[in-house]
Scaffold this motif. Structure first.
Motif, mmCIF file in Angstrom:
data_model
loop_
_atom_site.group_PDB
_atom_site.id
_atom_site.type_symbol
_atom_site.label_atom_id
_atom_site.label_comp_id
_atom_site.label_asym_id
_atom_site.label_seq_id
_atom_site.Cartn_x
_atom_site.Cartn_y
_atom_site.Cartn_z
ATOM 1 N N PRO A 162 -10.207 2.137 -62.612
ATOM 2 C CA PRO A 162 -11.283 3.061 -63.019
ATOM 3 C C PRO A 162 -11.104 4.467 -62.454
ATOM 4 O O PRO A 162 -11.352 5.457 -63.146
ATOM 5 N N GLN A 163 -10.663 4.553 -61.198
ATOM 6 C CA GLN A 163 -10.517 5.865 -60.556
ATOM 7 C C GLN A 163 -9.422 6.698 -61.232
ATOM 8 O O GLN A 163 -9.614 7.884 -61.512
ATOM 9 N N ASN A 164 -8.297 6.075 -61.516
ATOM 10 C CA ASN A 164 -7.213 6.807 -62.179
ATOM 11 C C ASN A 164 -7.572 7.174 -63.611
ATOM 12 O O ASN A 164 -7.215 8.252 -64.089
ATOM 13 N N GLU A 165 -8.284 6.305 -64.294
ATOM 14 C CA GLU A 165 -8.669 6.605 -65.668
ATOM 15 C C GLU A 165 -9.725 7.714 -65.715
ATOM 16 O O GLU A 165 -9.720 8.557 -66.613
ATOM 17 N N SER A 166 -10.630 7.717 -64.729
ATOM 18 C CA SER A 166 -11.612 8.804 -64.639
ATOM 19 C C SER A 166 -10.909 10.135 -64.377
ATOM 20 O O SER A 166 -11.271 11.170 -64.951
ATOM 21 N N TYR A 167 -9.903 10.106 -63.519
ATOM 22 C CA TYR A 167 -9.159 11.329 -63.202
ATOM 23 C C TYR A 167 -8.389 11.828 -64.422
ATOM 24 O O TYR A 167 -8.355 13.033 -64.696
ATOM 25 N N TYR B 185 -2.140 10.866 -58.879
ATOM 26 C CA TYR B 185 -2.789 9.575 -59.099
ATOM 27 C C TYR B 185 -3.263 8.998 -57.771
ATOM 28 O O TYR B 185 -2.887 9.473 -56.694
ATOM 29 N N PHE B 186 -4.091 7.967 -57.875
ATOM 30 C CA PHE B 186 -4.637 7.299 -56.697
ATOM 31 C C PHE B 186 -3.924 5.958 -56.510
ATOM 32 O O PHE B 186 -3.981 5.109 -57.410
ATOM 33 N N PRO B 187 -3.233 5.746 -55.399
ATOM 34 C CA PRO B 187 -2.502 4.494 -55.177
ATOM 35 C C PRO B 187 -3.425 3.365 -54.734
ATOM 36 O O PRO B 187 -3.435 2.954 -53.570
ATOM 37 N N ASN C 116 -2.186 -2.874 -59.973
ATOM 38 C CA ASN C 116 -0.988 -2.453 -60.694
ATOM 39 C C ASN C 116 -1.312 -1.262 -61.586
ATOM 40 O O ASN C 116 -2.355 -1.242 -62.255
ATOM 41 N N LEU C 117 -0.431 -0.287 -61.590
ATOM 42 C CA LEU C 117 -0.661 0.938 -62.355
ATOM 43 C C LEU C 117 0.423 1.135 -63.408
ATOM 44 O O LEU C 117 1.556 0.690 -63.241
ATOM 45 N N LYS C 118 0.038 1.845 -64.460
ATOM 46 C CA LYS C 118 0.949 2.115 -65.581
ATOM 47 C C LYS C 118 1.023 3.621 -65.800
ATOM 48 O O LYS C 118 0.012 4.279 -66.027
ATOM 49 N N ALA C 119 2.240 4.163 -65.726
ATOM 50 C CA ALA C 119 2.445 5.595 -65.944
ATOM 51 C C ALA C 119 3.126 5.825 -67.288
ATOM 52 O O ALA C 119 4.015 5.072 -67.684
ATOM 53 N N THR C 120 2.684 6.859 -67.983
ATOM 54 C CA THR C 120 3.341 7.295 -69.211
ATOM 55 C C THR C 120 3.630 8.776 -69.058
ATOM 56 O O THR C 120 2.700 9.580 -68.933
ATOM 57 N N SER D 100 5.780 17.167 -72.600
ATOM 58 C CA SER D 100 4.379 17.501 -72.349
ATOM 59 C C SER D 100 3.856 16.717 -71.164
ATOM 60 O O SER D 100 3.242 15.659 -71.328
ATOM 61 N N ILE D 101 4.083 17.243 -69.972
ATOM 62 C CA ILE D 101 3.584 16.570 -68.778
ATOM 63 C C ILE D 101 2.059 16.560 -68.775
ATOM 64 O O ILE D 101 1.424 15.671 -68.198
ATOM 65 N N ASP D 102 1.435 17.549 -69.454
ATOM 66 C CA ASP D 102 -0.025 17.605 -69.496
ATOM 67 C C ASP D 102 -0.612 16.433 -70.266
ATOM 68 O O ASP D 102 -1.771 16.056 -70.041
ATOM 69 N N ALA D 103 0.157 15.861 -71.194
ATOM 70 C CA ALA D 103 -0.317 14.712 -71.963
ATOM 71 C C ALA D 103 -0.006 13.397 -71.243
ATOM 72 O O ALA D 103 -0.405 12.328 -71.711
ATOM 73 N N SER D 104 0.696 13.468 -70.133
ATOM 74 C CA SER D 104 1.065 12.276 -69.379
ATOM 75 C C SER D 104 -0.139 11.725 -68.622
ATOM 76 O O SER D 104 -1.124 12.431 -68.389
ATOM 77 N N SER D 105 -0.056 10.457 -68.230
ATOM 78 C CA SER D 105 -1.198 9.857 -67.544
ATOM 79 C C SER D 105 -0.769 8.643 -66.730
ATOM 80 O O SER D 105 0.306 8.077 -66.941
ATOM 81 N N ILE D 106 -1.632 8.264 -65.795
ATOM 82 C CA ILE D 106 -1.463 7.035 -65.026
ATOM 83 C C ILE D 106 -2.772 6.262 -65.120
ATOM 84 O O ILE D 106 -3.846 6.792 -64.795
ATOM 85 N N THR D 107 -2.695 5.024 -65.590
ATOM 86 C CA THR D 107 -3.888 4.216 -65.804
ATOM 87 C C THR D 107 -3.738 2.867 -65.098
ATOM 88 O O THR D 107 -2.693 2.544 -64.555
ATOM 89 N N GLY D 108 -4.814 2.097 -65.135
ATOM 90 C CA GLY D 108 -4.783 0.772 -64.532
ATOM 91 C C GLY D 108 -5.935 0.523 -63.579
ATOM 92 O O GLY D 108 -6.127 -0.595 -63.108
#
Length: 218
Positions: free
Chosen positions: A98-103, A73-75, A79-83, A88-96
């Motif tokens: 635009p850059q992290n959501e694009s990634y 993820y990009f720090p 504020n960021l939200k990780a799930t 299934s780590i492949d289904a995991s994500s970090i959002t919050g």
């Protein structure tokens, strides 16, 4: 107001993780080498941490217990939200941001394509065992088309994310795999944002790409 704050938070849900499970936080240094910066403890299926804001563009990753896979993820100064899913780590994500959501969207596209390729590899094995030349050739053509799709996904990320350190890393990777010429890679690097271009990682990549472009011309 987030703009008035001097810190940002990383809050996470750890689905399927027991209390006491650890989530290690690493940053990538100027040489793209990992540096441990924190260890978060899961309690009640959640974890959280607070970090100082920074204007330095970078890339971090989480390394949860029970898996060897990493969640990049990009720090950014938000504020960021990780799930994180234990199964299934492949289904995991970090959002919050635009850059992290694009990634996250990029990784899902790449993962979906990898799954298709895995299924097709089994079809290819069966076709070769059956000596089905026509089917084998059809599958090979689909593989060639998927190579083009993968390159397109990468180029779209680079074009749409000039402020992402990962864009520079992708450019370097594509050049090494000969998916880009040195001239194309140099153009892509020069289109990155000034903020990213000032980082030691991108400066090193740009110097390498420039040298290769000059070598190709010479």
């Amino acid at each position: 107001q987030l703009a008035d704050q001097v810190t940002v938070t990383l809050q996470g849900n750890a689905v399927g993780y027991p209390d006491g499970a650890r989530v290690y936080v690493y940053s990538l240094d100027a040489n793209s080498q990992p540096k441990a910066i924190d260890t978060l403890i899961v309690q009640g299926g959640a974890f959280a941490a607070t970090y100082p804001k920074t204007d330095v563009a970078g890339m971090n990753y989480l390394k949860p217990d029970y898996t060897k896979k990493l969640l990049y993820y990009f720090p950014e100064n938000t504020n960021l939200k990780a799930t994180i899913y234990k199964d299934s780590i492949d289904a995991s994500s970090i959002t919050g941001s635009p850059q992290n959501e694009s990634y996250t969207a990029y990784q899902r596209e790449i993962s979906a394509l990898a799954l298709i390729r895995k299924e097709r590899a089994e079809e290819m094995r069966q076709a070769r065992n059956a000596r089905d030349i026509k089917k084998t050739q059809e599958l090979q053509q689909l593989n060639y088309a998927d190579n083009g799709k993968e390159q397109s996904i990468k180029l779209n990320f680079i074009t749409n994310n000039p402020n992402a350190l990962y864009s520079a890393m992708l450019i370097s990777e594509m050049l090494q795999k000969k998916e880009l010429t040195a001239e194309q890679a140099l153009t892509a690097v020069n289109n990155l944002s000034p903020k990213i271009s000032k980082t030691p990682q991108v400066a090193r990549i740009k110097a390498s790409v420039t040298a290769q472009a000059k070598s190709d011309i010479g």
